[in-house]
Design an enzyme around this catalytic site. Structure first.
Site, PDB file in Angstrom:
ATOM      1  N   ASN A  28      -9.965  -1.097  -2.774  1.00 39.55           N
ATOM      2  CA  ASN A  28      -8.677  -0.925  -2.492  1.00 39.55           C
ATOM      3  C   ASN A  28      -7.541  -1.348  -3.604  1.00 39.55           C
ATOM      4  OD1 ASN A  28      -6.072  -0.931  -1.358  1.00 39.55           O
ATOM      5  ND2 ASN A  28      -6.553  -1.775   0.408  1.00 39.55           N
TER       6      ASN A  28
ATOM      7  N   HIS B 268      -4.159   6.678   1.195  1.00 37.12           N
ATOM      8  CA  HIS B 268      -4.293   5.271   0.511  1.00 37.12           C
ATOM      9  C   HIS B 268      -5.868   5.001   0.701  1.00 37.12           C
ATOM     10  CE1 HIS B 268      -4.117   1.420  -0.226  1.00 37.12           C
ATOM     11  NE2 HIS B 268      -3.892   1.014   1.015  1.00 37.12           N
TER      12      HIS B 268
ATOM     13  N   CYS C 219       0.784  -1.145   0.262  1.00 35.63           N
ATOM     14  CA  CYS C 219      -0.066  -0.044  -0.104  1.00 35.63           C
ATOM     15  C   CYS C 219       0.836   1.353   0.079  1.00 35.63           C
ATOM     16  CB  CYS C 219      -1.016   0.209   1.152  1.00 35.63           C
ATOM     17  SG  CYS C 219      -1.684  -1.566   1.351  1.00 35.63           S
TER      18      CYS C 219
END
Ligand code: UT7
Length: 349
Positions: free
Chosen positions: A306, A276, A114
């Site tokens: 995501n 994020h 991430c």
């Protein structure tokens, strides 16, 4: 002081839209649970064949290069961030070099999940500031849909992730008022196994010593993957969601404040925060912690889920395309994820 600017930005998401209800075909889940816990309404899945992490990265890169006014021949370094590469090795960077018929330039792959895009951006920033390179292509891309457990067993992970890519072209800025002001990178390997895909890997702890005793040397030498591993779903990502959540809501505000303090700025100075996109609840928590208004934060996890290393460049690109980021704006990027790794970047657009 020489600074690095984002000269062009692009994104690519696959055509296929997958709603929360669509996932009910594979697992026991529901739209209310997913929206309430994550904010996600839908995500995109790449074509099963013909569309890869690299091909999506290439599409985003073409847009970024066009907007930067550069061609593939102008690029003198590639940095590719992903956790879902086309091959175990080599990395996707060289596949981009080939696909875009670039010169024999360096290609580096970044494996920071991430935080991959912020780490990649930071590496690119150092190369530009040192004067080593003039045009660096930074890509974040993921094809998660290829490697998720689409059964009820894997639902806490599978419903969250989506596919897509974002890319930027980095160049030296014309003046020191514009560009990347600073980047801040962190890690804590203590919790490495709380969000991880363990296999295939050299730790090979899916066999006990006792099981190994049943095999002869040749069988042990050939143990890269096993039926045992597949039968026990040990080839899929694992996440202890609540533990990751608890750490993310502490570390993300912390690393944003670190970036602001390093530049004698405060949250009120931020024009656009791009967190994020791990979970809308995490982004909202960070927003509240920093006292930011809705117009100071851009979220799009509702549409794309995501997308790990791609989430920040996709959200940044979308915010810019929507006119939410203008020249001179202070933009903050922040991430937290597997490793654990986390980071932030502050830039003047
Ligand atoms: O980008 C990488 C970094 N990742 C993150 O930052 C993720 C951080 N964590 C999270 O976002 C959240 O922890 C999740 C969204 C992953 C999970 O939400 P949660 O509120 O922490 O749920 P939980 O894992 O504690 O599970 C609660 C319940 C469980 O049922 P029981 O044991 O209470 O009966 C799960 O089995 O929800 C159940 N559950 C589901 N139910 C319907 C888990 N996944 C699902 C699902 N659909 N997809």
């Amino acid at each position: 002081m020489l600074r690095t600017k984002i000269a062009g930005i692009g994104m690519y998401v696959p055509e296929q839209v997958v709603s929360n209800d669509d996932l009910k075909k594979y697992m026991d889940t529901n739209d209310a649970w997913i929206q309430e816990r994550t904010g996600i309404k839908e995500r995109r899945y790449a074509k099963r064949t013909g569309e890869t992490t690299t091909t999506m990265g290439v599409e985003a890169a073409k847009k970024a290069m066009e907007r930067a006014g550069t061609t593939a021949q102008d690029i003198d370094f590639i940095i590719f961030a992903t956790l879902s590469p086309d091959y175990y090795f080599p990395g996707c960077g060289v596949l981009v070099q080939r696909a875009l018929k670039m010169k024999e330039i360096g290609a580096l792959d970044v494996r920071n999940q991430c935080s991959g895009f912020i780490y990649a951006l930071s590496v690119g920033d150092q190369f530009i500031k040192s004067g080593m390179y003039k045009n660096i292509l930074v890509i974040g891309s993921e094809k998660h849909s290829f490697g998720l457990d689409f059964s009820t067993r894997g639902r806490n992970v599978s419903v969250i992730f989506g596919d897509g890519a974002g890319a930027v072209v980095l160049q030296p800025a014309e003046n020191d008022k514009q560009g990347i002001l600073s980047t801040h990178l962190h890690s804590d390997g203590e919790s490495a196994e709380l969000l991880a895909m363990y296999n295939p890997g050299t730790h090979a702890n899916y066999w006990t010593e006792k099981q190994l005793a049943d095999f002869d040397d040749a069988e042990i030498a050939n143990m890269f993957m096993s039926h045992n591993m597949i039968d026990n779903a040990q080839n899929f990502p694992f996440m202890d969601g609540p533990s990751v959540f608890k750490k993310a809501v502490v570390k993300m505000p912390e690393v944003i404040m670190e970036a602001l303090a390093a530049n004698q700025l405060t949250p009120a100075d931020i024009n656009m925060l791009i967190p994020h996109q791990a979970n809308l609840r995490i982004s909202q928590f960070v927003q509240n912690q920093l006292g930011l208004r809705d117009d100071q934060v851009h979220n799009n996890i509702q549409q794309y889920g995501n997308t790990t290393a791609a989430s920040i460049p996709i959200a940044l690109c979308e915010a810019w395309e929507k006119g939410k980021i203008k020249e001179g704006d202070l933009v903050c990027l922040a991430s937290f994820g597997s490793g654990f790794t986390w980071g932030s970047a502050l830039l003047r657009w």
